[in-house]
Design an enzyme around this catalytic site. Structure first.
Site, PDB file in Angstrom:
ATOM      1  N   GLU A  97       1.020  -0.725  -0.183  1.00  0.00           N
ATOM      2  CA  GLU A  97      -0.189  -0.466  -0.304  1.00  0.00           C
ATOM      3  C   GLU A  97       0.750   1.326  -0.460  1.00  0.00           C
ATOM      4  O   GLU A  97       0.627   2.333  -0.629  1.00  0.00           O
ATOM      5  CB  GLU A  97      -1.060  -0.101   1.202  1.00  0.00           C
ATOM      6  CG  GLU A  97      -1.936  -1.006   1.582  1.00  0.00           C
ATOM      7  CD  GLU A  97      -2.808  -1.302  -0.313  1.00  0.00           C
ATOM      8  OE1 GLU A  97      -2.779   0.138  -0.972  1.00  0.00           O
ATOM      9  OE2 GLU A  97      -3.063  -2.134  -0.715  1.00  0.00           O
ATOM     10  N   HIS A 104       2.030   7.446  -6.228  1.00  0.00           N
ATOM     11  CA  HIS A 104       1.323   8.901  -6.135  1.00  0.00           C
ATOM     12  C   HIS A 104       2.097  10.402  -6.448  1.00  0.00           C
ATOM     13  O   HIS A 104       2.755  11.429  -6.631  1.00  0.00           O
ATOM     14  CB  HIS A 104       0.178   8.779  -5.163  1.00  0.00           C
ATOM     15  CG  HIS A 104      -0.080  10.393  -4.981  1.00  0.00           C
ATOM     16  ND1 HIS A 104      -0.678  10.541  -4.333  1.00  0.00           N
ATOM     17  CD2 HIS A 104      -1.029  10.978  -6.167  1.00  0.00           C
ATOM     18  CE1 HIS A 104      -1.919  12.033  -4.237  1.00  0.00           C
ATOM     19  NE2 HIS A 104      -1.761  11.492  -5.572  1.00  0.00           N
TER      20      HIS A 104
END
Length: 230
Positions: A97, A104
């Site tokens: 994760e 990003h």
């Protein structure tokens, strides 16, 4: 319509098998406890800091295998079976994760592309099934039905594209996670092997989804082409 139900049934069976395997692997590697004693949350936080990311929070979210990264509010959301746990499965999921958070932060192209089509996918996912079914029923008797079927296929194609774009996003996040875990010597050889196996099966759920979406799209296109010849 019978062909559609057979195809949907086959995809559902394969998807269920992979999902059950993932749950089995997660349970297995949840019993491989980390020698470093770190929780999933601590591993996530360390990986963020090692990548110079300080504006992303690591929080706990209810449920099992509900882990995800939210780019909107910059949070790594770890499930109850990951956040406070100190095992290979938790380490793998937490690092994965954070892999998305790193994507990003570095403007990873596939993640950026996927994010841009999310609003369209949300609309298409709610309408495509009904539009396609209506088109399949009416296509044999009217041009309107064929037009409706084509519109539904376009919407479903957007959803299939989203599934395909998701593959490099998920595989890259796993590769980033495993590379960091290895380079920083976070896990022993046994622990790393367990983390790698768990992420492998997690990735296969997305692979099955993409194959299923593409196969279903091809079926609908075949039906549309046949209806156009009638």
């Amino acid at each position: 319509m019978m062909g559609y139900y057979i195809l949907a049934g086959l995809i559902a069976v394969v998807s269920m098998f992979v999902s059950n395997q993932l749950k089995s692997k997660f349970k297995k590697y949840s019993g491989v406890y980390l020698r470093n004693g770190m929780t999933g949350a601590e591993i996530a936080q360390k990986m963020l800091l090692d990548h110079g990311i300080r504006d992303v929070k690591v929080i706990s979210t209810p449920g099992m295998l509900t882990d995800h990264y939210n780019p909107a509010n910059k949070t790594v959301n770890l499930s109850e079976g990951v956040y406070n746990q100190r095992n290979a499965a938790a380490a793998a999921v937490a690092a994965h994760e954070v892999g998305h958070a790193v994507q990003h932060a570095t403007a990873y192209s596939w993640l950026t592309m996927r994010s841009k089509i999310v609003p369209i996918v949300n609309i298409a996912s709610g309408l495509s099934q009904w539009v396609i079914m209506g088109g399949l029923v009416l296509s044999a008797t009217s041009a309107i039905g064929r037009t409706l079927l084509l519109a539904g296929i376009v919407m479903y194609a957007i959803m299939a594209l989203f599934s395909i774009i998701t593959l490099p996003v998920e595989y890259d996040a796993s590769n980033r996670a495993l590379a960091w875990l290895e380079n920083k010597n976070m896990l022993t050889r046994e622990e790393h092997a367990g983390a790698k196996d768990a992420l492998k099966w997690a990735a296969r759920t997305y692979l099955v989804a993409a194959i299923g979406a593409l196969s279903t799209l091809m079926y609908f296109i075949f039906r549309y082409l046949n209806s156009s010849r009638d």
